[in-house]
Scaffold this motif. Sequence first.
Motif, PDB file in Angstrom:
ATOM      1  N   HIS A  65       0.760  -1.227  -0.194  1.00 17.76           N
ATOM      2  CA  HIS A  65      -0.151  -0.092  -0.014  1.00 17.76           C
ATOM      3  C   HIS A  65       0.848   1.341  -0.025  1.00 17.76           C
ATOM      4  N   GLY A  66       2.263   1.295  -0.241  1.00 21.26           N
ATOM      5  CA  GLY A  66       2.799   2.030  -0.114  1.00 21.26           C
ATOM      6  C   GLY A  66       3.548   2.788   1.262  1.00 21.26           C
ATOM      7  N   GLN A  67       3.174   2.086   2.179  1.00 24.96           N
ATOM      8  CA  GLN A  67       3.591   2.474   3.708  1.00 24.96           C
ATOM      9  C   GLN A  67       4.894   1.848   3.972  1.00 24.96           C
ATOM     10  N   ALA A  68       5.775   2.762   4.226  1.00 25.37           N
ATOM     11  CA  ALA A  68       7.142   2.629   4.801  1.00 25.37           C
ATOM     12  C   ALA A  68       7.150   2.834   6.155  1.00 25.37           C
ATOM     13  N   SER A  69       7.942   1.960   6.788  1.00 23.89           N
ATOM     14  CA  SER A  69       8.152   2.046   8.336  1.00 23.89           C
ATOM     15  C   SER A  69       9.381   1.345   8.953  1.00 23.89           C
ATOM     16  N   ARG A  70       9.990   1.958   9.777  1.00 23.11           N
ATOM     17  CA  ARG A  70      11.294   1.144  10.395  1.00 23.11           C
ATOM     18  C   ARG A  70      10.784   0.254  11.358  1.00 23.11           C
ATOM     19  N   VAL A  71      11.485  -1.101  11.347  1.00 24.28           N
ATOM     20  CA  VAL A  71      11.247  -2.245  12.181  1.00 24.28           C
ATOM     21  C   VAL A  71      12.230  -2.348  13.029  1.00 24.28           C
ATOM     22  N   LYS A  72      12.059  -3.044  14.144  1.00 23.42           N
ATOM     23  CA  LYS A  72      13.193  -3.432  15.165  1.00 23.42           C
ATOM     24  C   LYS A  72      13.616  -4.573  14.856  1.00 23.42           C
ATOM     25  N   ARG A  73      14.601  -4.657  14.340  1.00 19.67           N
ATOM     26  CA  ARG A  73      15.177  -6.009  13.950  1.00 19.67           C
ATOM     27  C   ARG A  73      16.801  -5.698  13.652  1.00 19.67           C
ATOM     28  N   ALA A  74      17.582  -6.916  13.540  1.00 22.02           N
ATOM     29  CA  ALA A  74      19.139  -6.481  13.672  1.00 22.02           C
ATOM     30  C   ALA A  74      19.317  -6.597  12.179  1.00 22.02           C
ATOM     31  N   ALA A  75      19.875  -5.589  11.401  1.00 24.62           N
ATOM     32  CA  ALA A  75      20.145  -5.573  10.169  1.00 24.62           C
ATOM     33  C   ALA A  75      21.182  -6.623   9.670  1.00 24.62           C
ATOM     34  N   ALA A  76      22.054  -7.077  10.538  1.00 22.12           N
ATOM     35  CA  ALA A  76      22.911  -8.204  10.334  1.00 22.12           C
ATOM     36  C   ALA A  76      22.104  -9.516   9.977  1.00 22.12           C
ATOM     37  N   ASP A  77      20.800  -9.555  10.319  1.00 21.80           N
ATOM     38  CA  ASP A  77      20.324 -10.821   9.959  1.00 21.80           C
ATOM     39  C   ASP A  77      19.959 -11.048   8.518  1.00 21.80           C
ATOM     40  N   ALA A  78      20.078  -9.803   7.826  1.00 21.76           N
ATOM     41  CA  ALA A  78      19.595  -9.888   6.258  1.00 21.76           C
ATOM     42  C   ALA A  78      20.860 -10.280   5.686  1.00 21.76           C
ATOM     43  N   PHE A  79      22.083 -10.419   6.227  1.00 19.47           N
ATOM     44  CA  PHE A  79      23.310 -10.892   5.362  1.00 19.47           C
ATOM     45  C   PHE A  79      23.673 -12.479   6.006  1.00 19.47           C
ATOM     46  N   SER A  80      22.778 -12.911   6.660  1.00 22.02           N
ATOM     47  CA  SER A  80      23.187 -14.150   7.113  1.00 22.02           C
ATOM     48  C   SER A  80      23.113 -15.313   6.062  1.00 22.02           C
ATOM     49  N   PHE A  81      22.380 -15.034   5.076  1.00 15.79           N
ATOM     50  CA  PHE A  81      22.148 -16.196   3.999  1.00 15.79           C
ATOM     51  C   PHE A  81      23.649 -16.237   3.268  1.00 15.79           C
ATOM     52  N   GLU A  82      24.525 -15.072   3.364  1.00 12.91           N
ATOM     53  CA  GLU A  82      25.813 -15.503   2.745  1.00 12.91           C
ATOM     54  C   GLU A  82      26.812 -16.522   3.282  1.00 12.91           C
ATOM     55  N   TYR A  83      26.259 -16.732   4.525  1.00 19.16           N
ATOM     56  CA  TYR A  83      27.089 -17.808   5.186  1.00 19.16           C
ATOM     57  C   TYR A  83      26.277 -19.176   5.238  1.00 19.16           C
ATOM     58  N   GLY A  84      25.129 -19.406   4.500  1.00 18.34           N
ATOM     59  CA  GLY A  84      24.366 -20.465   4.520  1.00 18.34           C
ATOM     60  C   GLY A  84      23.598 -20.577   5.649  1.00 18.34           C
ATOM     61  N   THR A  85      23.094 -19.468   6.229  1.00 15.74           N
ATOM     62  CA  THR A  85      22.126 -19.340   7.492  1.00 15.74           C
ATOM     63  C   THR A  85      20.799 -18.761   6.974  1.00 15.74           C
ATOM     64  N   ILE A  86      19.671 -19.177   7.741  1.00 17.22           N
ATOM     65  CA  ILE A  86      18.507 -18.535   7.388  1.00 17.22           C
ATOM     66  C   ILE A  86      17.964 -17.879   8.762  1.00 17.22           C
ATOM     67  N   THR A  87      17.694 -16.666   9.005  1.00 15.69           N
ATOM     68  CA  THR A  87      17.354 -16.028  10.145  1.00 15.69           C
ATOM     69  C   THR A  87      15.806 -15.533  10.115  1.00 15.69           C
ATOM     70  N   PHE A  88      15.058 -15.985  10.969  1.00 14.52           N
ATOM     71  CA  PHE A  88      13.792 -15.590  11.066  1.00 14.52           C
ATOM     72  C   PHE A  88      13.521 -14.583  12.475  1.00 14.52           C
ATOM     73  N   ASP A  89      13.122 -13.453  12.283  1.00 17.46           N
ATOM     74  CA  ASP A  89      12.833 -12.724  13.391  1.00 17.46           C
ATOM     75  C   ASP A  89      11.456 -12.320  13.310  1.00 17.46           C
ATOM     76  N   GLY A  90      10.562 -13.023  14.280  1.00 19.99           N
ATOM     77  CA  GLY A  90       9.007 -12.752  14.123  1.00 19.99           C
ATOM     78  C   GLY A  90       8.477 -12.755  12.798  1.00 19.99           C
ATOM     79  N   ALA A  91       8.828 -13.827  12.207  1.00 19.29           N
ATOM     80  CA  ALA A  91       8.258 -13.965  10.770  1.00 19.29           C
ATOM     81  C   ALA A  91       7.042 -14.626  10.916  1.00 19.29           C
ATOM     82  N   GLY A  92       6.132 -14.162   9.868  1.00 20.23           N
ATOM     83  CA  GLY A  92       4.791 -14.830   9.910  1.00 20.23           C
ATOM     84  C   GLY A  92       4.769 -16.035   8.850  1.00 20.23           C
ATOM     85  N   LEU A  93       3.954 -16.715   8.711  1.00 16.92           N
ATOM     86  CA  LEU A  93       3.941 -17.853   7.769  1.00 16.92           C
ATOM     87  C   LEU A  93       4.123 -17.546   6.188  1.00 16.92           C
ATOM     88  N   GLU A  94       3.802 -16.379   5.727  1.00 20.04           N
ATOM     89  CA  GLU A  94       3.821 -16.156   4.436  1.00 20.04           C
ATOM     90  C   GLU A  94       5.261 -15.995   4.302  1.00 20.04           C
TER      91      GLU A  94
END
Length: 353
Positions: A256-285
Amino acid sequence: MSNLTLKRTARQAAIRWFVLMQDADIEHPQRSTFEHWLLSDPAHQQAYNEVCSLWEDLDSPAQLAHLESAMQQKTFIEKTERSQKIRSTINRTISVIFVAAIGTLGYLGYEHVQAEPTMHLVASAEIGQIRSQILEDGSKIMVNANSDVEVTYYRKQRIVKLNRGEVSFDVTKNPDRPFIVDSGLAKVTVLGTRFAVNRFKSKVRVSVDHGTVRVEPQQPGTTITETANPTPTAANKHADQVLTLRNNEVAEINQHGQASRVKRAAADAFSFEYGTITFDGAGLEEIAETLSRYRQPPISAQVVTAQDASVTAVIQAKNVERFIKELPIIAPVQVKRSGQDIVLLSQATGKKK
């Protein structure tokens, strides 16, 4: 276009070619172009012959010698002088036209050169694979599993289109050449930084390790294009939602074009580079889309919004199947299997089934 207009256009072209070619030798670089123009249309030949005849009539010493009376000679000379003035005016006019044309062609040529890509590549990773790519300016991208991007470099901009999935970027700083990522729901602009963009069906997540990133929601279907001197496009109805992210900040942009900051570690987004999947309060979708990057066939989800799961976990990509099996133990989720097909259901949906 009317016949009169066509004839006038042919006459103007004939005058320009006559002035250019009348003293040109056989090796003149424009001669082949002139000959092509002359032979391409009978109207061009007729116009050129008329111009040649006009010049011969107005500037022929032989005619002067055959005139019998002084009055005729005087009249001819006056006519010739007038004709030379006319010719001089025409020549000056044509010179101005040539200069303007050269200037216009030069500008258009410059614009064309600026708009031409200096590099274009497509980087994609298969299911369960990760690909790294060093770009021509030293920037580095890491493409997560089942993801693909198109990278196009221009002289004034570096544009990346994230078609699907997740990619991290380590961008070489260049203030004169911004790095722009089109992720569908958001336009991400940086000069030099390390950040990651994760494109889901219903949202885009941008995580900044260090540096400064501008995140601008955009209408679905918007295409970022290159110009030599980028100018603002039509007003963005989501302009009030633009965010500037810095070190260790994360934002999400929804459909819907709504942008918001979320409280989570930015480092989690780079974990895939090392073969790791990180979920932080993730929903089923989000879980289903993420796991589908590592297995075939893809996983789907059926969610009752009020009963959606919130899963926090860190797993190895190689252990995806075991995580799916254990998911009902750590969250109110039902895993429904049909052969290799898997559907994740919130507990409420599962009970209805």
